[in-house]
Design an enzyme around this catalytic site. Structure first.
Site, PDB file in Angstrom:
ATOM      1  N   HIS A 149       8.786  25.898  43.276  1.00 40.22           N
ATOM      2  CA  HIS A 149       8.598  26.269  41.875  1.00 40.22           C
ATOM      3  C   HIS A 149       9.678  27.317  41.547  1.00 40.22           C
ATOM      4  O   HIS A 149      10.078  28.094  42.427  1.00 40.22           O
ATOM      5  CB  HIS A 149       7.202  26.884  41.744  1.00 40.22           C
ATOM      6  CG  HIS A 149       6.748  27.164  40.358  1.00 40.22           C
ATOM      7  ND1 HIS A 149       7.134  28.283  39.672  1.00 40.22           N
ATOM      8  CD2 HIS A 149       5.907  26.494  39.542  1.00 40.22           C
ATOM      9  CE1 HIS A 149       6.552  28.280  38.479  1.00 40.22           C
ATOM     10  NE2 HIS A 149       5.803  27.206  38.372  1.00 40.22           N
ATOM     11  N   ASP A 169       3.964  30.604  49.404  1.00 42.57           N
ATOM     12  CA  ASP A 169       3.506  30.569  48.013  1.00 42.57           C
ATOM     13  C   ASP A 169       2.306  29.627  47.985  1.00 42.57           C
ATOM     14  O   ASP A 169       2.454  28.413  48.050  1.00 42.57           O
ATOM     15  CB  ASP A 169       4.666  30.059  47.138  1.00 42.57           C
ATOM     16  CG  ASP A 169       4.208  29.607  45.755  1.00 42.57           C
ATOM     17  OD1 ASP A 169       2.998  29.659  45.470  1.00 42.57           O
ATOM     18  OD2 ASP A 169       5.076  29.194  44.967  1.00 42.57           O
ATOM     19  N   GLN A 224      -0.733  26.650  44.792  1.00 42.60           N
ATOM     20  CA  GLN A 224      -1.401  25.345  44.682  1.00 42.60           C
ATOM     21  C   GLN A 224      -2.161  24.998  45.961  1.00 42.60           C
ATOM     22  O   GLN A 224      -2.723  23.901  46.046  1.00 42.60           O
ATOM     23  CB  GLN A 224      -0.372  24.239  44.403  1.00 42.60           C
ATOM     24  CG  GLN A 224       0.437  24.415  43.145  1.00 42.60           C
ATOM     25  CD  GLN A 224      -0.389  24.242  41.885  1.00 42.60           C
ATOM     26  OE1 GLN A 224      -1.489  23.690  41.900  1.00 42.60           O
ATOM     27  NE2 GLN A 224       0.127  24.726  40.770  1.00 42.60           N
ATOM     28  N   LYS A 284      -5.466  29.851  38.777  1.00 40.75           N
ATOM     29  CA  LYS A 284      -5.419  28.489  39.312  1.00 40.75           C
ATOM     30  C   LYS A 284      -6.593  28.237  40.250  1.00 40.75           C
ATOM     31  O   LYS A 284      -6.759  27.151  40.787  1.00 40.75           O
ATOM     32  CB  LYS A 284      -4.112  28.262  40.063  1.00 40.75           C
ATOM     33  CG  LYS A 284      -2.898  28.248  39.131  1.00 40.75           C
ATOM     34  CD  LYS A 284      -1.679  27.753  39.820  1.00 40.75           C
ATOM     35  CE  LYS A 284      -0.410  28.151  39.120  1.00 40.75           C
ATOM     36  NZ  LYS A 284      -0.079  27.312  37.971  1.00 40.75           N
ATOM     37  N   CYS A 296       8.492  23.262  36.144  1.00 37.28           N
ATOM     38  CA  CYS A 296       9.182  24.425  36.737  1.00 37.28           C
ATOM     39  C   CYS A 296       9.715  24.102  38.130  1.00 37.28           C
ATOM     40  O   CYS A 296       9.702  24.981  39.020  1.00 37.28           O
ATOM     41  CB  CYS A 296       8.284  25.665  36.796  1.00 37.28           C
ATOM     42  SG  CYS A 296       7.787  26.257  35.214  1.00 37.28           S
TER      43      CYS A 296
HETATM   44  N1  PMP Z   1       4.197  28.590  42.662  1.00 34.88           N
HETATM   45  C1  PMP Z   1       3.652  27.396  42.397  1.00 34.88           C
HETATM   46  C2  PMP Z   1       3.695  26.334  43.451  1.00 34.88           C
HETATM   47  C3  PMP Z   1       3.030  27.174  41.166  1.00 34.88           C
HETATM   48  O1  PMP Z   1       2.484  25.989  40.900  1.00 34.88           O
HETATM   49  C4  PMP Z   1       3.006  28.213  40.201  1.00 34.88           C
HETATM   50  C5  PMP Z   1       2.382  28.009  38.847  1.00 34.88           C
HETATM   51  N2  PMP Z   1       2.639  26.777  38.257  1.00 34.88           N
HETATM   52  C6  PMP Z   1       3.573  29.438  40.539  1.00 34.88           C
HETATM   53  C7  PMP Z   1       4.160  29.587  41.770  1.00 34.88           C
HETATM   54  C8  PMP Z   1       3.561  30.592  39.590  1.00 34.88           C
HETATM   55  O2  PMP Z   1       2.256  31.014  39.372  1.00 34.88           O
HETATM   56  P1  PMP Z   1       1.915  32.054  38.210  1.00 34.88           P
HETATM   57  O3  PMP Z   1       2.575  31.536  36.972  1.00 34.88           O
HETATM   58  O4  PMP Z   1       0.432  32.015  38.136  1.00 34.88           O
HETATM   59  O5  PMP Z   1       2.441  33.372  38.617  1.00 34.88           O
END
Ligand code: PMP
Length: 405
Positions: free
Chosen positions: A122, A199, A202, A225, A363
């Site tokens: 991401h 990270d 997910q 999430k 993203c």
């Molecule tokens: N890493 C991953 C794999 C994600 O899916 C996301 C959110 N789509 C993020 C990081 C960022 O998370 P946040 O916007 O809640 O900080």
């Protein structure tokens, strides 16, 4: 076993119609809906106990401080951290990556050093590291993905050199659903004495996570999430790293003493929690964790896996469908394109049919570029979704296909 009808009753938002029909919410990888217990807990704390933590001697402040630290304890046991002070509350995964990229970078990374990311990341697990590289002169190396959306781990092994300082990869890809073999990724990095940041945005809510068993050095996730509030998240870090890393932000609570000549910093975890944190968010997050634990993460994994298999088989029957991310190890995310129909058009039409999906690059532009596409339609399923909702999605996609024919 999951009683999906009972579970659905816990989520007030799922009961509504957007246009004509009860909402089908398939955008869970972007954010999950909140069970009544999270909404009630948050409301209750605003109504009865709101008061700033750590700084007051009055009853409300003491109650709030105690509840905030209890929330930290809940997170600690949820991921089985060794110490409570290894749990840092952040605003989300993004802030956690920025914190580590900055603080770890300040202390341990210098010009020409190398860090390893993957092609599945991401943007929030890419850009903070690029900012760090701009400051330090370090370089990024990338683990390539295969066409199925798995990481090529033999290529990964070859990326290490004596200059490698950290590996940062996601547990689960948000755009493809791949569950990365983080046990192996961590093991290989540790053979080279290199720490690993995971990270888990997910990963955390689809399967059990034990940070001690994984032996990861850092693990981050977002409250929103995992059925909790927005604006709250967690960074787990091994004590030995967090103690050595300098603060990321300055302000109240992260100090012991302040003079204009010199400031001394607070102990963990407060060293990394400058200013007023989202303390009611942390309590809401702990309510979400308790809710998930009541259902059971293994039950969640099994039910969502059933949904994934059901949806994949059904979606595959649609002529001209292309599914991106076909790893054998996946969570319940299906990214696809239908014929030549633009992902944005598919998403708009599905919305009119009361189905919420996400469209675009999610993203994750590097992996979209790898597939030579701009974006996909992504249906991401949760334990509150049903097979009949999947049937309705497939029916609706067939209709859209006819309309565009
Ligand atoms: N890493 C991953 C794999 C994600 O899916 C996301 C959110 N789509 C993020 C990081 C960022 O998370 P946040 O916007 O809640 O900080």
């Amino acid at each position: 076993m999951i009683d999906v009808n009972a579970i659905r009753n816990d989520f007030p938002l799922l009961q509504q119609k957007i246009y004509n029909r009860q909402l089908v919410y398939f955008d869970n990888a972007a954010t999950t809906q909140k069970p009544q217990t999270v909404i009630d807990t948050t409301n209750e704390y605003y109504q009865k106990y709101n008061s700033n933590i750590h700084r007051g001697v009055h009853s409300l402040s003491e109650k709030m401080t105690e509840s905030y630290e209890n929330a930290r304890r809940t997170v600690k046991s949820f991921i089985n951290a060794q110490h409570q002070h290894e749990i840092i509350f952040t605003s989300g995964t993004t802030e956690a990556v920025n914190l580590v990229a900055f603080s770890f970078g300040e202390k341990f990374i210098k010009k020409d050093d190398e860090i390893i990311l993957s092609q599945l990341e991401h943007h929030s697990n890419i850009v903070p590291w690029q900012l760090m590289c701009e400051r330090t002169g370090a370089k990024i190396k990338v683990i390539p993905a295969t066409y199925t959306g798995d990481l090529d781990l033999s290529a990964y092994e070859r990326l290490f050199s004596e200059k490698t300082k950290i590996v940062s990869v996601n547990h689960v890809s948000n755009s493809l659903g791949t569950i990365n073999d983080i046990e192996k990724i961590i093991q290989i990095a540790h053979c080279h004495n290199v720490p690993v940041f995971i990270d888990g945005a997910q990963g955390i809510h689809h399967q059990p996570v034990d940070v001690q068993k994984l032996d990861c050095d850092f693990y981050a996730f977002s409250g929103h999430k995992i059925y909790g509030p927005t604006g709250i998240g967690v960074l787990y870090g091994k004590e030995k790293w967090l103690n050595e890393m300098p603060p990321y932000k300055g302000g109240g609570d992260m100090i012991k003493t302040v003079t204009f000549e010199k400031t001394t910093y607070n102990d963990l975890p407060f060293k990394f929690e400058a200013g007023t944190t989202n303390f009611i968010g942390a309590i809401g997050l702990s309510a979400a964790i308790k809710y998930i634990e009541k259902i059971g993460r293994q039950n969640i994994f099994e039910y969502e896996d059933m949904l994934l298999k059901y949806a994949t088989e059904k979606i595959k029957t649609i002529p001209d469908i292309r599914i991106y991310g076909t790893s054998e190890n996946k969570i319940s995310v299906i990214s696809f394109l239908v014929g030549k129909i633009h992902h944005f058009d598919t998403g708009m039409m599905l919305d009119k049919m009361d189905i919420a999906v996400r469209t675009g690059n999610h993203c994750t532009q590097p992996i979209m570029k790898f597939y030579g596409i701009e974006g996909t339609v992504r249906a991401s399923l949760s334990f509150y979704n049903t097979t009949s909702e999947i049937d309705y999605l497939v029916e609706s996609l067939l209709k859209i296909k006819q309309l565009f024919a």
